[in-house]
Write a protein that holds these residues in place. Structure first.
Motif, short mmCIF file in Angstrom:
data_model
loop_
_atom_site.label_atom_id
_atom_site.label_comp_id
_atom_site.label_asym_id
_atom_site.label_seq_id
_atom_site.Cartn_x
_atom_site.Cartn_y
_atom_site.Cartn_z
N VAL A 92 0.87 -1.17 0.00
CA VAL A 92 0.00 0.00 0.00
C VAL A 92 0.90 1.23 0.00
O VAL A 92 1.89 1.27 0.73
CB VAL A 92 -0.93 0.04 1.24
CG1 VAL A 92 -1.81 1.28 1.22
CG2 VAL A 92 -1.78 -1.21 1.34
N VAL A 93 0.57 2.22 -0.83
CA VAL A 93 1.33 3.47 -0.88
C VAL A 93 0.37 4.61 -0.55
O VAL A 93 -0.73 4.68 -1.10
CB VAL A 93 1.98 3.68 -2.27
CG1 VAL A 93 2.71 5.02 -2.32
CG2 VAL A 93 2.92 2.53 -2.60
N GLU A 94 0.80 5.48 0.35
CA GLU A 94 0.00 6.63 0.75
C GLU A 94 0.73 7.92 0.43
O GLU A 94 1.94 7.92 0.20
CB GLU A 94 -0.27 6.60 2.26
CG GLU A 94 -1.14 5.48 2.72
CD GLU A 94 -1.42 5.54 4.20
OE1 GLU A 94 -2.56 5.22 4.57
OE2 GLU A 94 -0.53 5.91 4.99
N LEU A 95 -0.02 9.01 0.47
CA LEU A 95 0.55 10.35 0.38
C LEU A 95 -0.43 11.34 0.95
O LEU A 95 -1.60 11.02 1.16
CB LEU A 95 0.94 10.71 -1.06
CG LEU A 95 -0.13 10.64 -2.16
CD1 LEU A 95 -1.11 11.79 -2.12
CD2 LEU A 95 0.55 10.58 -3.51
N PHE A 96 0.05 12.52 1.22
CA PHE A 96 -0.79 13.63 1.67
C PHE A 96 -0.78 14.64 0.54
O PHE A 96 0.26 15.25 0.26
CB PHE A 96 -0.25 14.24 2.97
CG PHE A 96 -0.27 13.27 4.11
CD1 PHE A 96 -1.42 13.09 4.86
CD2 PHE A 96 0.85 12.52 4.41
CE1 PHE A 96 -1.45 12.18 5.91
CE2 PHE A 96 0.84 11.61 5.46
CZ PHE A 96 -0.33 11.44 6.20
N ALA A 97 -1.91 14.81 -0.12
CA ALA A 97 -1.98 15.64 -1.31
C ALA A 97 -2.43 17.06 -1.00
O ALA A 97 -3.32 17.27 -0.17
CB ALA A 97 -2.96 15.02 -2.31
N THR A 98 -1.81 18.00 -1.67
CA THR A 98 -2.32 19.37 -1.67
C THR A 98 -3.43 19.43 -2.73
O THR A 98 -3.53 18.53 -3.59
CB THR A 98 -1.22 20.37 -2.04
OG1 THR A 98 -0.75 20.08 -3.35
CG2 THR A 98 -0.06 20.31 -1.04
N GLY A 99 -4.21 20.48 -2.70
CA GLY A 99 -5.23 20.65 -3.72
C GLY A 99 -4.63 20.69 -5.11
O GLY A 99 -5.18 20.14 -6.06
N GLU A 100 -3.48 21.32 -5.23
CA GLU A 100 -2.81 21.44 -6.52
C GLU A 100 -2.34 20.10 -7.06
O GLU A 100 -2.36 19.85 -8.25
CB GLU A 100 -1.61 22.40 -6.40
CG GLU A 100 -0.96 22.75 -7.70
CD GLU A 100 0.18 23.75 -7.54
OE1 GLU A 100 0.88 23.99 -8.53
OE2 GLU A 100 0.37 24.27 -6.42
N GLY A 101 -1.93 19.20 -6.16
CA GLY A 101 -1.38 17.93 -6.61
C GLY A 101 -2.37 16.78 -6.68
O GLY A 101 -2.08 15.74 -7.28
N SER A 102 -3.56 16.95 -6.10
CA SER A 102 -4.48 15.82 -6.00
C SER A 102 -4.90 15.26 -7.35
O SER A 102 -5.07 14.05 -7.48
CB SER A 102 -5.70 16.19 -5.16
OG SER A 102 -6.41 17.24 -5.76
N GLY A 103 -5.06 16.10 -8.36
CA GLY A 103 -5.44 15.61 -9.69
C GLY A 103 -4.41 14.66 -10.27
O GLY A 103 -4.76 13.61 -10.82
N LEU A 104 -3.14 15.00 -10.14
CA LEU A 104 -2.07 14.13 -10.61
C LEU A 104 -2.13 12.79 -9.91
O LEU A 104 -2.07 11.73 -10.54
CB LEU A 104 -0.70 14.79 -10.37
CG LEU A 104 0.52 13.87 -10.44
CD1 LEU A 104 0.70 13.30 -11.83
CD2 LEU A 104 1.77 14.60 -9.98
N TYR A 105 -2.27 12.81 -8.59
CA TYR A 105 -2.27 11.57 -7.83
C TYR A 105 -3.48 10.69 -8.17
O TYR A 105 -3.36 9.47 -8.27
CB TYR A 105 -2.18 11.86 -6.34
CG TYR A 105 -0.99 12.72 -6.00
CD1 TYR A 105 0.28 12.40 -6.48
CD2 TYR A 105 -1.12 13.86 -5.22
CE1 TYR A 105 1.38 13.20 -6.19
CE2 TYR A 105 -0.03 14.66 -4.92
CZ TYR A 105 1.21 14.32 -5.41
OH TYR A 105 2.29 15.11 -5.12
N GLU A 106 -4.63 11.32 -8.37
CA GLU A 106 -5.81 10.55 -8.78
C GLU A 106 -5.58 9.90 -10.14
O GLU A 106 -5.95 8.75 -10.36
CB GLU A 106 -7.06 11.43 -8.78
CG GLU A 106 -7.52 11.77 -7.37
CD GLU A 106 -8.66 12.77 -7.32
OE1 GLU A 106 -9.15 13.20 -8.39
OE2 GLU A 106 -9.06 13.13 -6.20
N GLU A 107 -4.96 10.63 -11.07
CA GLU A 107 -4.64 10.06 -12.39
C GLU A 107 -3.71 8.86 -12.27
O GLU A 107 -3.75 7.95 -13.10
CB GLU A 107 -4.01 11.12 -13.29
CG GLU A 107 -4.96 12.18 -13.75
CD GLU A 107 -4.26 13.30 -14.51
OE1 GLU A 107 -3.08 13.14 -14.89
OE2 GLU A 107 -4.91 14.34 -14.72
#
Length: 159
Positions: A127-142
Motif C-alpha cells: 500500500v502506498v499513501e501520500l498527503f496531497a495538496t489541492g494542486e497535486g491531488s489531480g495528478l495523484y488521482e490520475e
C-alpha cells in the motif's frame, strides 16, 4: 524546442539540491521555519546517509545543464500486518516539488512514477499513501490514488 530533461535516482551528492526542493515545498505550504539552517543541515546529512539505501528513494528531474529542478521521494514504513495491509509494509510518497519556472512540463509526474516503480520493483510495499495538496491531488488521482476516510492527526513529542 523542449529541453532534454533527465529523470534519475538521486544520490548522496544530490542531498543539498533535494533539500532545496524540500524547502520550496515547505514554503509553498506555508510551513514556518523554512529558512532555519538547523533543519536543512540535518536534512542534508539524512539524505547523504539514506539515499542509495533500501528504505528510501528520491527521483529527480535534471535540466540539460545538470540542475535538479524537480523531485519526489518514497519511503518505507513497517507496521503490524492488518486487513488494510496484510504484510505491514507501507510506502509513503512525499517531498514532491518542482521549481516554479519548470512547472507544467510533466516533471513531477515523471518523478512520482519513478518512485512508484521503485515501490513496485524493489520493495515489499503493498500500500502506498501520500498527503496531497489541492494542486497535486489531480495528478495523484490520475496515477490511481484514492482519498481515504481517515485524515492524518499529529502529536509533537518535545525532545
Amino acid at each position: 524546442m523542449t529541453p532534454a530533461w533527465t529523470i534519475r535516482r538521486a544520490t548522496a551528492v544530490d542531498a543539498e539540491a533535494v533539500v532545496e526542493l524540500r524547502a520550496l515545498m515547505f514554503s509553498a505550504m506555508g510551513v514556518a521555519g523554512v529558512d532555519d539552517p538547523g533543519w536543512r543541515e540535518a536534512a542534508v546529512r539524512w539524505f547523504e546517509a539514506t539515499l542509495g539505501g533500501p528504505h528510501a528513494c528520491v527521483v529527480v528531474a535534471e535540466d540539460p545543464g545538470g540542475r535538479v529542478v524537480a523531485g519526489a521521494m518514497g519511503g518505507l514504513r513497517f507496521e503490524t500486518p492488518s486487513p488494510v495491509n496484510p504484510n505491514g509494509v507501507w510506502g509513503l510518497v512525499n517531498n514532491v516539488a518542482t521549481r516554479p519556472e519548470t512547472r507544467r512540463q510533466g516533471l513531477a509526474r515523471a518523478c512520482v512514477v519513478g518512485v512508484l516503480d521503485w515501490f513496485r520493483d524493489e520493495t515489499e510495499a503493498t500500500v502506498v499513501e501520500l498527503f496531497a495538496t489541492g494542486e497535486g491531488s489531480g495528478l495523484y488521482e490520475e496515477l490511481g490514488f484514492t482519498p481515504t476516510a481517515w485524515p492524518a492527526m499529529r502529536l509533537r513529542l518535545p525532545r
